[in-house]
Enzyme design. Structure first.
Site, PDB file in Angstrom:
ATOM      1  N   ALA A   8     -43.440  14.468  40.254  1.00 48.48           N
ATOM      2  CA  ALA A   8     -42.707  13.216  40.445  1.00 48.48           C
ATOM      3  C   ALA A   8     -41.986  12.786  39.168  1.00 48.48           C
ATOM      4  CB  ALA A   8     -43.676  12.120  40.889  1.00 48.48           C
ATOM      5  N   ILE A  38     -40.742  14.820  36.593  1.00 47.15           N
ATOM      6  CA  ILE A  38     -39.705  15.689  36.019  1.00 47.15           C
ATOM      7  C   ILE A  38     -38.401  15.557  36.820  1.00 47.15           C
ATOM      8  CG2 ILE A  38     -39.027  18.064  35.487  1.00 47.15           C
ATOM      9  CD1 ILE A  38     -42.006  18.716  35.134  1.00 47.15           C
ATOM     10  N   GLU A  48     -35.707  17.154  37.583  1.00 44.58           N
ATOM     11  CA  GLU A  48     -35.048  18.461  37.452  1.00 44.58           C
ATOM     12  C   GLU A  48     -33.613  18.463  37.981  1.00 44.58           C
ATOM     13  OE1 GLU A  48     -34.965  19.463  41.624  1.00 44.58           O
ATOM     14  OE2 GLU A  48     -34.565  20.972  40.121  1.00 44.58           O
ATOM     15  N   ASP A  53       5.453  14.141  25.095  1.00 48.97           N
ATOM     16  CA  ASP A  53       6.864  14.457  24.895  1.00 48.97           C
ATOM     17  C   ASP A  53       7.699  13.527  25.765  1.00 48.97           C
ATOM     18  OD1 ASP A  53       6.489  16.669  23.210  1.00 48.97           O
ATOM     19  OD2 ASP A  53       6.042  17.944  24.931  1.00 48.97           O
ATOM     20  N   ASP A  85       4.447  22.064  24.562  1.00 48.23           N
ATOM     21  CA  ASP A  85       4.914  23.209  25.348  1.00 48.23           C
ATOM     22  C   ASP A  85       5.350  24.393  24.503  1.00 48.23           C
ATOM     23  OD1 ASP A  85       7.220  22.212  24.278  1.00 48.23           O
ATOM     24  OD2 ASP A  85       8.132  21.615  26.181  1.00 48.23           O
ATOM     25  N   ASP A 102       3.389  24.160  18.962  1.00 45.05           N
ATOM     26  CA  ASP A 102       2.554  23.027  19.374  1.00 45.05           C
ATOM     27  C   ASP A 102       1.077  23.406  19.433  1.00 45.05           C
ATOM     28  OD1 ASP A 102       4.690  21.329  19.658  1.00 45.05           O
ATOM     29  OD2 ASP A 102       4.983  21.754  21.782  1.00 45.05           O
ATOM     30  N   ASP A 144     -31.982  15.917  46.134  1.00 47.60           N
ATOM     31  CA  ASP A 144     -31.019  16.936  45.662  1.00 47.60           C
ATOM     32  C   ASP A 144     -29.643  16.799  46.315  1.00 47.60           C
ATOM     33  OD1 ASP A 144     -32.169  18.226  43.609  1.00 47.60           O
ATOM     34  OD2 ASP A 144     -32.398  20.166  44.601  1.00 47.60           O
TER      35      ASP A 144
END
Length: 839
Positions: free
Chosen positions: A273, A275, A277, A319, A575, A579, A676
């Site tokens: 209970a 942990i 995970e 730019d 670009d 750069d 989960d």
């Protein structure tokens, strides 16, 4: 391979497949893929699953094979969910990797085809051009002004001018001029190269194989979640021992061996209970799915950790051309100094490349054509030589012989062209006045000039040695994108400073900045001013300057550095080849997918597939959403683990026998089957909150689980615990015979609280019913919720209840559980209401 003339048609697809089978992929080291069994083994070795397996074994030892078998079935179920989730994540990451992989143009089946660089084979004809990082060794078959930076191999900084193999003379030099090498960079020109060597057999492969094996470090977010799991595991270990001892002494009537096993079982229940995970799963799933969603919105994430940084961006350096503007240049205005407009337009055309790539030159040639000056007329003469455009010069020129006359056609920024023009003070003043007028209209101004040498020997070696005659000015317009004004307003509200960086004139940039609503649009720093400033001065100036004009790529690094030293989180677009250093140095480097060079894309964290400013803003918004949802999921996991952990901790303390406690290991596993999917599917899909772009950027140093979220999670968890355990304890009444009914009621409250908790915690501001309305059409969310309710009904009202040690609830008891669960969670809606009233 030597008879390259026969290979000019390129390979066929069938030939390429055979060659790839023979030589393998064009990779330094073959990619290692973990086997499916290895991945499953890695998941089973997680502390949570080891505890579950131990619990199942203990059930068998206790002589309860049925319980042990059910436990193992549940364990297989949870492991299956994790394996499927990992497979889905791997699939997503591989798809993203394929999208962002370097590509190259080759001739296959007698036509140009774009393929992944890793699919190159010896015998392929590849086309290379400025900005490309050469992916394989090969012979130069055809080339045009090809210059390659080979410093990555040779250490020599100076570019190497290549020649085609037909014109090459025999040489004893190791590095050939008619040969291109993998890992080197095309800085100018184009070429067709016949691939000779790939992968580890290339010169780069021989000396650079270690590059591919560089270890990946955990991100700050991964480190934070790892530490949280370790802390919880440490607490779980201490409580495991404590509960085990207490349970042991609370079972005086048991046989010694049974007491030990029962106490271990109680300790395992609590450890399971405690942990969380789910944390590593949350991080991996949320970032990978977030990156996949961004890819669907034309924003390709190359480096997964950058997804978390997106939400913290405070300065956006962009730019002007093509990002803020539409990159659809048109000539809007012309001004001839001596009223000879025809000569001005014709000379402008002669100053363009014959095969124009630049949008400005395309616009100029189109303008020539609309005035009856065709390409055939312009380029019908002999091109003697040319003066190449560079960022330093900001001008260029072509030298033509036409109708027996030599003419130098030059164009460029007015500031630079005027320095090499021979003109009176009156004409200079008039010209400068006109430049200012056109710039204030938001036009990009180009000066056009010419010179007519008598003979070829009179042609100056450099454009700066010319004595030109100014013909006039060309005003080009590139209108802002329609959505940019609204995007700038969104950024201003979100506390994100937008900084415009352009090679254009400052007045033009300022005019466009005003049109789109950029703050401080009259504060400008030019490239020349930058050159005069120290780093300290620049740091001060960038605090209120948002426009940098006449900037060369080398300046971008200094601008980014200044902002970062002021504590800003910087995203930057780029670009060009030059750069790349600035993109790498920025917290988030954004390369242009359409017009960007391969080198800039390789250096970037993010590739903008549509070169659109709106996409950048949407990406930052999604970055904030993803981080928000990670936080919500972490808070949710803490909240839902508290009633599970406290129930496991308190039962032995109150002297409740292991057989009668609220949660047995089986039930903890059952709850994990719900937690989960809830945290990794439902919470990942949560849309952005309504105020997400009204907040200031988050502090990147702020903890994932801060004090506010931690306190909120503890209070919510304790209330759910009080509701579930209190109900269970009341029904139990100290009589172990009541345990199945009490347990069913307590577990039903936890499971139903889980449903309400997701809706309540999906927003810190909006009410739960608003979240439900937002997700009304989300089939996945409804599927998970229906699965939870159906699961509860199945375990309560089918023969399974006997195996799980439950008793069916009556209708009044079931709806009572629904009411208690709702009250245990929905009280937080009152807190939201109070916050809204106070605000």
């Amino acid at each position: 391979m030597t008879d390259y003339k026969q290979s000019m048609a390129g390979l066929s697809s069938v030939e390429a497949k055979k060659l790839q089978d023979k030589y393998g992929k064009n990779e330094l080291t073959p990619q290692k893929k973990d086997s499916f069994i290895k991945k499953v083994f890695h998941i089973i070795c997680e502390p949570m699953f080891l505890l579950l397996i131990v619990a199942a074994v203990i059930y068998f030892i206790l002589g309860e094979p049925r319980d042990g078998a059910i436990m193992l079935i549940f364990v297989i179920g949870i492991i299956s969910i994790d394996v499927i989730q990992e497979w889905k994540t791997d699939k997503t990451l591989n798809a993203l990797k394929d999208l962002s992989a370097p590509h190259v143009t080759v001739i296959r089946d007698r036509k140009e085809t774009v393929i992944a660089s890793s699919d190159l084979v010896p015998g392929d004809l590849m086309m290379i051009y400025e900005g490309v990082k050469i992916p394989a060794d090969g012979i130069v078959v055809k080339c045009n002004d090809l210059c390659v930076d080979e410093s990555s191999l040779t250490g020599e900084a100076e570019g190497v001018w290549k020649i085609n193999t037909e014109n090459a003379e025999p040489t004893k030099d190791y590095w050939r001029k008619d040969y291109c090498y993998a890992g080197t960079l095309v800085t100018q020109g184009t070429a067709t190269v016949l691939v000779d060597k790939i992968g580890a057999t290339t010169e780069y492969g021989k000396i650079g194989a270690n590059v591919a094996s560089a270890p990946n470090e955990d991100t700050p977010l991964q480190k934070q979640t790892g530490n949280l799991v370790k802390i919880c595991a440490g607490i779980a270990a201490v409580l495991f021992a404590l509960v085990g001892v207490v349970t042991y002494f609370n079972l005086p009537d048991h046989v010694f061996g049974d007491r030990i096993i029962e106490s271990i079982l109680s300790g395992i229940t609590l450890a399971m209970a405690m942990i969380p995970e789910e944390f590593p799963v949350i991080l991996t799933v949320f970032l990978s799915m977030g990156a996949w969603r961004l890819a669907k919105k034309q924003s390709l994430v190359r480096k997964l950790p950058s997804v978390e940084t997106l939400g913290a961006v405070s300065v956006l350096c962009v730019d002007k051309t093509g990002t803020i503007t539409m990159n659809q240049m048109t000539v809007q205005n012309t001004w001839a100094l001596n009223d000879d407009t025809h000569s001005l337009i014709e000379t402008m055309g002669l100053g363009c490349e014959t095969d124009a790539y630049d949008p400005m030159e395309k616009a100029m040639l189109s303008y020539c054509d609309s005035h009856g000056i065709s390409k055939e007329h312009l380029f019908g003469g002999e091109l003697i030589t040319e003066y190449a455009f560079t960022n330093e010069l900001k001008m260029m020129g072509h030298v033509w012989r036409r109708n027996g006359e030599i003419i130098i056609a030059a164009k460029g920024s007015p500031e630079r062209i005027l320095t090499v023009c021979n003109m009176s003070n009156k004409d200079r003043e008039l010209t400068e006045q006109k430049i200012t007028e056109m710039s204030k209209e938001g036009l990009r101004v180009i000066a056009v000039a010419n010179m007519k040498p008598q003979t070829e020997s009179d042609i100056p070696e450099k454009i700066t040695d010319c004595s030109l005659t100014l013909l006039g000015l060309i005003g080009l317009a590139d209108p802002p994108r329609e959505s940019v004004k609204n995007d700038i307003a969104v950024c201003n509200k979100a506390g994100i400073r937008v900084v415009m960086i352009t090679g254009d004139n400052g007045i033009t940039a300022s005019s466009i900045a005003k049109k789109i609503g950029m703050p401080n649009s009259d504060h400008i720093i030019t490239g020349d001013m930058l050159n005069e400033m120290s780093d300290e001065e620049l740091r001060e100036k960038v605090k209120d300057v948002s426009i940098f004009s006449r900037v060369v790529p080398e300046h971008k690094m200094r601008i980014v550095k200044a902002f970062k030293e002021n504590g800003e989180i910087v995203a930057m677009t780029g670009d060009g080849v030059n750069d790349a250093p600035a993109l790498k140095y920025a917290d988030i480097g954004i390369a242009m997918g359409k017009r960007g060079s391969e080198v800039s894309r390789e250096a970037a964290d993010l590739i903008l597939m549509d070169d659109n400013f709106t996409t950048i803003v949407e990406t930052v918004k999604d970055g904030r959403r993803i981080y928000d949802n990670i936080r919500k999921a972490v808070g949710y996991v803490f909240t839902i683990h508290i009633p599970i952990a406290f129930a496991s901790l308190l039962a032995p303390m109150l002297g409740i026998t292991p057989a009668a406690i609220l949660l047995l290991p089986l039930h903890v596993v059952l709850l994990e089957l719900i937690i989960d999917p809830t945290c990794s599917i439902v919470l990942e899909r949560q849309p952005a909150e309504s105020d997400i772009m009204d907040r200031k950027p988050r502090n990147p140093k702020e903890k994932l689980l801060n004090a506010r979220i931690f306190i909120k999670s503890i209070i919510q968890g304790l209330v759910i615990f009080a509701a579930s355990f209190g109900t269970y304890f009341t029904i139990l009444g100290g009589n172990p015979d009541n345990a199945p009914l009490a347990r069913a009621m307590g577990l039903a409250i936890i499971m139903l609280s889980n449903l309400f908790l997701v809706q309540v915690n999906s927003s810190d501001h909006d009410f739960a019913f608003q979240s439900i309305v937002r997700l009304a059409k989300d089939k996945v969310m409804w599927a998970v919720n229906i699965f939870t309710v159906l699961g509860l009904l199945i375990i309560l009202y089918t023969p399974i209840n006997h195996f799980l040690k439950f008793e069916p609830l009556s209708a009044s008891q079931f709806f009572g559980a629904v009411g208690i669960a709702a009250a245990a969670v929905l009280w937080y809606e009152i807190v939201k209401l109070v916050k809204k009233i106070i605000k």
